[in-house]
Design a protein around this motif. Structure first.
Motif, PDB file in Angstrom:
ATOM      1  N   LEU A   1       0.717  -1.040  -0.238  1.00 29.36           N
ATOM      2  CA  LEU A   1       0.035  -0.137   0.068  1.00 29.36           C
ATOM      3  C   LEU A   1       0.851   1.046   0.047  1.00 29.36           C
ATOM      4  O   LEU A   1       2.035   1.026   0.553  1.00 29.36           O
ATOM      5  CB  LEU A   1      -0.929  -0.187   1.223  1.00 29.36           C
TER       6      LEU A   1
ATOM      7  N   GLY B   1      -2.352   8.198   2.808  1.00 30.70           N
ATOM      8  CA  GLY B   1      -3.127   7.418   2.076  1.00 30.70           C
ATOM      9  C   GLY B   1      -4.332   8.054   1.376  1.00 30.70           C
ATOM     10  O   GLY B   1      -4.151   8.968   1.151  1.00 30.70           O
TER      11      GLY B   1
ATOM     12  N   ASP C   1      -7.997  -1.779   4.372  1.00 25.04           N
ATOM     13  CA  ASP C   1      -6.746  -1.643   3.849  1.00 25.04           C
ATOM     14  C   ASP C   1      -6.146  -0.112   4.464  1.00 25.04           C
ATOM     15  O   ASP C   1      -5.239   0.457   4.240  1.00 25.04           O
ATOM     16  CB  ASP C   1      -6.524  -1.494   2.343  1.00 25.04           C
TER      17      ASP C   1
ATOM     18  N   ASN D   1      -7.657   2.645   4.109  1.00 30.13           N
ATOM     19  CA  ASN D   1      -8.033   4.046   3.330  1.00 30.13           C
ATOM     20  C   ASN D   1      -9.168   4.573   4.079  1.00 30.13           C
ATOM     21  O   ASN D   1      -9.988   4.277   4.847  1.00 30.13           O
ATOM     22  CB  ASN D   1      -8.500   3.712   1.990  1.00 30.13           C
TER      23      ASN D   1
END
Length: 125
Positions: A55, A60, A104, A106
């Protein structure tokens, strides 16, 4: 010009699919485990997820989904065991927002801004 598609990275697309389906997005392309695409229940926008090995660093991605019935939507998601970092709250920029994260990490902001999204009192001409 119209922004109509956003793609985000994921370490586990299958897990991300379940999360976004729970939010109410409609799965329309399933090329798991490397790629999926959703359409939003309102409007014409699509949203996709692609498999990555790593990632991005830093803060992010932040994704905003708007609904006129924000508080009802959040209440229904709480009943589905979705965890929020912040429940709906009125902001000084005239939006009502709730904050959470996808699997994840986000940032997801569920909000209602109405006319203030594109036409706040401080809009420039």
């Amino acid at each position: 010009m119209n922004l109509n598609q956003i793609t985000i990275p994921s370490l586990d697309v299958k897990k991300a699919v379940e999360f976004y389906k729970t939010l109410g997005l409609l799965l329309i392309v399933d090329a798991s485990p490397r790629y999926v695409r959703f359409e939003c229940p309102d409007g014409d926008a699509t949203f996709s997820i692609h498999q990555v090995d790593k990632l991005p660093n830093e803060t992010g991605i932040s994704i905003y989904f708007e609904d006129e019935n924000l508080d009802d939507w959040v209440s229904s998601l709480l009943k589905k065991d979705i965890t929020f970092k912040q429940l709906p709250e009125d902001k000084m920029w005239l939006w009502r927002e709730a904050h959470l994260q996808d699997p994840d990490g986000n940032n997801i902001i569920l909000y209602h801004a109405g006319k203030n999204r594109k036409n706040p009192p401080w809009r420039i001409d």
